[in-house]
Design an enzyme around this catalytic site. Sequence first.
Site, mmCIF file in Angstrom:
data_model
loop_
_atom_site.group_PDB
_atom_site.id
_atom_site.type_symbol
_atom_site.label_atom_id
_atom_site.label_comp_id
_atom_site.label_asym_id
_atom_site.label_seq_id
_atom_site.Cartn_x
_atom_site.Cartn_y
_atom_site.Cartn_z
ATOM 1 N N GLU A 22 14.958 -16.511 -3.893
ATOM 2 C CA GLU A 22 13.857 -16.412 -4.598
ATOM 3 C C GLU A 22 13.442 -15.611 -5.785
ATOM 4 O OE1 GLU A 22 8.814 -16.319 -4.037
ATOM 5 O OE2 GLU A 22 10.174 -16.028 -2.527
ATOM 6 N N ASP A 41 10.457 1.890 -0.877
ATOM 7 C CA ASP A 41 9.350 2.450 -2.129
ATOM 8 C C ASP A 41 8.931 3.584 -2.018
ATOM 9 O OD1 ASP A 41 8.085 2.320 -4.352
ATOM 10 O OD2 ASP A 41 6.712 0.939 -3.696
ATOM 11 N N ASP A 66 6.494 6.280 -4.106
ATOM 12 C CA ASP A 66 5.678 6.551 -5.356
ATOM 13 C C ASP A 66 4.993 7.661 -5.384
ATOM 14 O OD1 ASP A 66 3.333 5.833 -7.111
ATOM 15 O OD2 ASP A 66 3.990 3.696 -6.958
ATOM 16 N N GLY A 106 10.713 2.843 -13.481
ATOM 17 C CA GLY A 106 10.387 2.550 -14.917
ATOM 18 C C GLY A 106 9.164 3.549 -15.176
ATOM 19 N N ASP A 165 6.051 3.818 1.252
ATOM 20 C CA ASP A 165 5.251 2.936 1.367
ATOM 21 C C ASP A 165 6.019 1.725 2.260
ATOM 22 O OD1 ASP A 165 3.733 0.664 1.173
ATOM 23 O OD2 ASP A 165 3.896 0.221 -0.875
ATOM 24 N N HIS A 167 9.462 -9.604 1.700
ATOM 25 C CA HIS A 167 8.893 -9.136 0.516
ATOM 26 C C HIS A 167 9.730 -9.257 -0.844
ATOM 27 C CE1 HIS A 167 7.171 -5.497 -1.386
ATOM 28 N NE2 HIS A 167 6.103 -5.466 -0.453
#
Length: 520
Positions: free
Chosen positions: A146, A212, A214, A264, A410, A419
């Site tokens: 996907e 992840d 952050d 990014g 996370d 996910h």
Amino acid sequence: MTAEAETHDGEDLTAADTVTGEPETNHGISQDDDAADQDMTMANVGIEGDNVPDIKTESKSEVKLEDLFADIDSDEEFGSAKVKSQDIKPSSSPEAPSSPVHVGPSSRASDPEVMRSFYQRLFPWRYLFQWLNHSPTPTTDFGHREFAFTLQNDAYLRYQSFPTSDLLRKDILRLMPSRFEIGPVYSTNPRDRKTLRKSSAFKPIAKELCFDIDLTDYDDIRTCCDKANICNKCWQFITMAIKVVDVALREDFGFKHIMWVYSGRRGAHAWVCDKKARHMDDQKRRAIAGYLEVIKGGAQSGKKVNVKRPLHPHVARSLEILKSHFQSDILEDQDPWETDEKFDRLLQLLPDKTLNDALRKKWSSAPGRASTAKWADIDALAKTTQGLNATALREAKQDVVLEYTYPRLDIEVSKHLNHLLKSPFVVHPGTGRVCVPINTKHLEDFDPLGVPTVTELLGEIDEWTAPEEGEKEGKSIADWEKTSLKPYVEYFRSFVVSLMRDENDVKVKREREETDSMEF
């Protein structure tokens, strides 16, 4: 209806976060409001390839190993890929010519022509295909994968799939999404999900194990920046996190093919690509995420570290990795306990009231005392404190080091097979920086603020001149080789080659074992 929410930099989306404009199914997708349905219906009009024939099982044609890893720098599909021409549906609109784009101070990453030139000339489509397909011949690993697009009008298109990277590339150039995410491989082609009699026949069966990290999750302890802002000082939190998580995944779980990617702006993603990782169910993913989770609770939840003693080997190893970072990156660069309010938080984490009172008195009488000195004061005053439990103090100091240095994950990103996560090499719409892979062999040298922006890269192509000597006659030079994106693409290519080689070795070994078992 916006998929570019600021939560976690808009960098990842769970299935529950996305909009499909469809009735609720058993995939964890909730139905949105009527306006969202209408937007999505309009956005889906003319989506290319809804009727693209399904990719069948892997071709039986023989592929030589030297062809598998041939270093062909072109955007075309593998020469060995046997795709019937009638299976490839042409793009609904022809591509614009790959002419130089003259960028200037007014050019932005979100400008359609800037993004079109980036996707045409710089995005490493061939290596993305190799990475997700695990074979030189198109398979369901890629064909049933996907992809989800965030369009310029914030419409979010899910369940897009493509037989080859060339068709993915053409649809990207036609729709010009601001970014795209990669989801799981499904049991059937995602585009055919509505034709199935039973919705349970459509389910995710494989996806990389992802993590992840952050920097907004460090806002209560970083003093240099907050929110979406970053600098090289607070980036060290990400460096520490990568070191700890990477070594745990390799040494404790035996994973080999782990790729870290800059988000990014203010974070990093890990893609664990080993086959055994890709095929783990949600229960196993939750177990690994729980194993790595040490920091728990929000910014105002008080003590965040509660580890058992004796320390688990993973926690003990992490402390060893992090102690030098605590001294330089936390005490010296962040200076987290400079003010009375801030050092009071440190005192709350220490177990002895008599010691705490002595420290508070000393620090209040010396405003602005550096955190390095305050940390040394703990041991100095502990020596003169009667009845102090030295073991409890040592353990409390270990917990402080972990709270200020241990990765803040996370973990919801890691728990679920379905996910979606932003693709490597897309452009962050806010900063214009490319989401490049991070070479962990040179982790300390990675500078997020030095990652090239899309406008800088296009400018480098315009300014590039062919070398006078040493160029192989007849060998074309890809546009990414003319820019500062080159080392990142080359690192990605070497990662993919290693992954494909191991996948091929496993396949050859399995076929040999099956042949041997048939001999009498």
